[in-house]
Design an enzyme around this catalytic site. Structure first.
Site, PDB file in Angstrom:
ATOM      1  N   SER A  91       1.013   8.511   2.639  1.00  0.00           N
ATOM      2  CA  SER A  91       1.950   9.790   2.868  1.00  0.00           C
ATOM      3  C   SER A  91       1.200  10.562   4.177  1.00  0.00           C
ATOM      4  CB  SER A  91       1.335  10.968   1.626  1.00  0.00           C
ATOM      5  OG  SER A  91       1.770  10.572   0.308  1.00  0.00           O
ATOM      6  N   TYR A 113       0.501  -1.172  -0.212  1.00  0.00           N
ATOM      7  CA  TYR A 113      -0.113   0.348  -0.123  1.00  0.00           C
ATOM      8  C   TYR A 113       0.767   1.734  -0.094  1.00  0.00           C
ATOM      9  CZ  TYR A 113       0.827  -0.191   5.082  1.00  0.00           C
ATOM     10  OH  TYR A 113       1.494  -0.356   6.387  1.00  0.00           O
ATOM     11  N   PRO A 114       0.938   2.290  -0.907  1.00  0.00           N
ATOM     12  CA  PRO A 114       0.554   3.932  -0.817  1.00  0.00           C
ATOM     13  C   PRO A 114       0.293   4.180   0.702  1.00  0.00           C
ATOM     14  CG  PRO A 114      -0.461   3.246  -2.612  1.00  0.00           C
ATOM     15  CD  PRO A 114      -0.022   2.476  -1.672  1.00  0.00           C
ATOM     16  N   SER A 117       0.070   7.270  12.897  1.00  0.00           N
ATOM     17  CA  SER A 117      -0.614   6.763  11.611  1.00  0.00           C
ATOM     18  C   SER A 117      -2.063   7.574  12.289  1.00  0.00           C
ATOM     19  CB  SER A 117      -0.673   5.080  12.055  1.00  0.00           C
ATOM     20  OG  SER A 117      -1.827   4.858  10.623  1.00  0.00           O
ATOM     21  N   HIS A 164       6.219   4.336  16.554  1.00  0.00           N
ATOM     22  CA  HIS A 164       5.431   3.412  15.584  1.00  0.00           C
ATOM     23  C   HIS A 164       6.181   2.450  15.410  1.00  0.00           C
ATOM     24  CE1 HIS A 164       2.245   3.110  12.527  1.00  0.00           C
ATOM     25  NE2 HIS A 164       3.310   3.307  12.087  1.00  0.00           N
TER      26      HIS A 164
END
EC number: 1.3.98.5
Length: 251
Positions: free
Chosen positions: A150, A147-148, A225, A174
């Protein structure tokens, strides 16, 4: 201006997603199909030679759902070498029956949020642990997830306005989640700022596909996230050894 992140960069990556044109493939006689599959096999044998001499990596997975049927994941030491592989593949006769549906360009990276911590005081490019991350051996795991993503630039939730120290702490926290999945999930992070539509491409490998669901779910609740991440489409698939390609294409 905030301090920009610095990265260590390794192999360049191409995720090449293809859909099989089954209607056109069925129209071919078995002899032509066999010739095309043999040509593809020779191409993959050459790719294996490159892998064995340590100048790149590659793998193939069968993708579930209607986004694609296959992904060819290739890593090389330069964009020129990656482009050469892409062009050679597109010149194969069978490529006429493998329709592009999506692609992603990135470079394996390790940011200075983490690299200095891993390497200590030595040259990070000489550190075995760092090099293993930058020039990874792709594991023959049963499943892949790509998955991409940003980082947000949205009002108060603007990652790029945070001080370096705060970004470092968020990334390290994270990363603790990722390290808790050591032995279950192998992760490759490709930086793609200036290369593609998102800022990173994330590739996960595991023998248990449910581990993808678990790690992504857990990370969604982490602040790095939950507040600051935006995601593109997810692709999931099963390992397709090259010797099983002929079986896939047999009608």
């Amino acid at each position: 201006m905030n301090e920009a992140v610095k990265t260590l960069d390794g192999w360049f990556c191409l995720h090449d997603f293809r859909s099989i044109d089954w209607a056109a493939w069925r129209e071919l006689n078995p002899g032509n199909q066999e010739l095309m599959l043999n040509e593809l096999s020779h191409f993959l044998s050459d790719m294996e030679i490159t892998k064995n001499i340590g100048e790149g990596e590659h793998t193939i997975y069968s993708i579930l759902g209607q986004k694609a049927d296959l992904v060819f994941f290739t890593l090389r030491d330069s964009l020129e070498a990656l482009n050469e592989v892409e062009n050679r593949f597109n010149k194969l006769a069978i490529a006429d029956y493998l329709l592009p549906t999506y692609s992603y360009i990135s470079v394996v990276e390790l940011s200075n949020y983490l690299a200095s911590h891993m390497a200590g005081g030595e040259d990070p490019y000489q550190n075995k642990g760092v090099r293993a991350r930058l020039y990874p051996a792709l594991p023959p795991k049963k499943h892949i997830c790509f998955y991409p993503m940003s980082k947000k630039r949205d009002g108060a939730d603007n990652w790029y306005m945070l001080p370096m120290e705060e970004r470092q702490q968020l990334i390290r926290d994270h990363g603790l989640i990722g390290r808790s999945y050591a032995g279950k999930v192998q992760q490759i992070i490709g930086g793609s700022i200036g290369f593609d539509d998102y800022e990173w491409g994330v590739t996960l490998f595991s023998d248990d596909a449910l581990e993808f669901k678990r790690i992504v779910t857990e990370m969604r609740f982490d602040e790095a996230s939950a507040r600051y991440a935006e995601f593109g489409s997810f692709f999931i698939g099963n390992l397709l050894p090259s010797e099983q390609l002929s079986k896939l294409f047999t009608i």
